[in-house]
Design a protein around this motif. Structure first.
Motif, short mmCIF file in Angstrom:
data_model
loop_
_atom_site.label_atom_id
_atom_site.label_comp_id
_atom_site.label_asym_id
_atom_site.label_seq_id
_atom_site.Cartn_x
_atom_site.Cartn_y
_atom_site.Cartn_z
N ALA A 62 0.84 -1.18 -0.10
CA ALA A 62 -0.05 0.09 -0.03
C ALA A 62 0.87 1.33 0.02
O ALA A 62 0.50 2.42 -0.38
N LEU A 63 2.28 1.02 0.60
CA LEU A 63 2.97 2.39 0.41
C LEU A 63 3.36 2.53 -0.97
O LEU A 63 3.81 3.78 -1.23
N LEU A 64 3.78 1.62 -1.86
CA LEU A 64 4.42 2.01 -2.96
C LEU A 64 3.67 1.13 -3.84
O LEU A 64 4.04 0.07 -4.48
N SER A 65 2.21 1.45 -4.56
CA SER A 65 1.71 0.66 -5.33
C SER A 65 2.06 1.01 -6.89
O SER A 65 2.77 2.08 -7.06
N ARG A 66 1.40 0.40 -7.77
CA ARG A 66 2.04 0.60 -9.28
C ARG A 66 1.50 1.84 -9.52
O ARG A 66 2.11 2.43 -10.32
N GLU A 67 0.16 2.21 -8.94
CA GLU A 67 -0.37 3.49 -9.54
C GLU A 67 0.33 4.60 -8.89
O GLU A 67 0.61 5.77 -9.60
N ALA A 68 0.89 4.56 -7.72
CA ALA A 68 1.70 5.49 -7.07
C ALA A 68 2.97 5.91 -7.83
O ALA A 68 3.62 7.00 -8.24
N ALA A 69 3.77 4.46 -8.10
CA ALA A 69 4.93 4.64 -8.77
C ALA A 69 4.56 5.33 -10.31
O ALA A 69 5.49 6.04 -10.61
N ALA A 70 3.62 4.93 -10.91
CA ALA A 70 3.41 5.65 -12.11
C ALA A 70 3.16 7.26 -12.10
O ALA A 70 3.48 7.76 -13.09
N ARG A 71 2.83 7.69 -11.07
CA ARG A 71 2.39 9.09 -10.88
C ARG A 71 3.76 9.75 -10.58
O ARG A 71 4.08 10.72 -11.21
N ILE A 72 4.58 9.16 -9.95
CA ILE A 72 5.89 9.62 -9.61
C ILE A 72 6.57 9.74 -10.75
O ILE A 72 7.38 10.70 -11.30
N GLU A 73 6.63 8.76 -11.56
CA GLU A 73 7.38 8.62 -12.98
C GLU A 73 6.68 9.82 -13.84
O GLU A 73 7.51 9.95 -14.55
#
Length: 232
Positions: free
Chosen positions: A94-105
């Motif tokens: 929950a701390l680093l989901s794929r969606e969160a990583a995509a937003r950071i990218e």
């Protein structure tokens, strides 16, 4: 070998150097007229002028901050993907989901694109800080003042602001890349050693703070070229 032969060889060497200087000047973004003048000087003075002209761009390159924004963005992308893979199926997911990583990218890609745009702009001869500073000094020496001097100062300050923005973006991306790589390492360690969620959560919070800072800086300036009209 006669003096005539030596003169011919000297001229041929000068012409060869002139071609090299012209191409190097154009590659650096110099105006055609400026590049041609530099090449013309090289024909009679190639032993002196060629080394100066061919290495002129290296000083400007050394003024740029260490590292490359594109490389930093790639480091962020790689570390994020490894981090997502490391925490998949764990309590850290929950701390680093794929969606969160995509937003950071996506935010990192925006910042890298702006940095590249600014860097390309500042390579152009019209954005040469040294030339702008020399113009200010020239006007001051000539005793001219008023509007001409104010305009020259404004041009110089605008260039310096653009350079500061470019350098700030590069530093921010490098720092974020280091932080995301540390996050990746922490997630891998947490997966295998059972570290606490709190330890990982602190790094994640710092990453998000940096990412939001990048996005805010880009949105505040509206990109490299939309700060509004330049006053004269």
């Amino acid at each position: 070998m006669s003096l005539r032969d030596l003169s011919v060889l000297y001229l041929l060497a000068g012409l060869a150097c002139a071609v090299a200087v012209y191409r190097a000047s154009r590659d650096r973004g110099d105006a055609r007229r400026r590049a041609a003048l530099s090449a013309a000087l090289c024909v009679p003075l190639w032993p002196i002028w060629a080394p100066v002209a061919l290495t002129a761009g290296r000083g400007a390159a050394s003024d740029r901050p260490d590292g490359d924004a594109g490389t930093a963005a790639a480091r962020v992308q790689g570390a994020l993907r490894e981090g997502v893979s490391a925490c998949a199926g764990t309590s850290f997911e929950a701390l680093l989901s794929r969606e969160a990583a995509a937003r950071i990218e996506a935010e990192v890609a925006r910042a890298a694109a702006r940095h590249a745009e600014l860097d390309a702009l500042l390579r152009q001869s019209g954005f040469d800080e040294a030339a702008a500073a020399a113009r200010v000094a020239e006007i001051e020496r000539g005793g001219a003042g008023g509007r001409a001097l104010a305009t020259a100062h404004l041009h110089l300050e605008n260039i310096r602001r653009l350079r500061a923005m470019r350098d700030r973006d590069a530093r921010a991306l490098e720092e974020l890349a280091d932080l995301v790589q540390a996050l990746r390492t922490q997630l891998v360690l947490a997966r295998f050693a059972g570290s606490s969620v709190e330890g990982v959560g602190g790094i994640v919070s710092e990453v998000w703070a940096r990412v939001e800072g990048l996005g805010a800086a880009i949105d505040a300036h509206g990109g490299a070229g939309s700060e509004g009209p330049i006053a004269t």
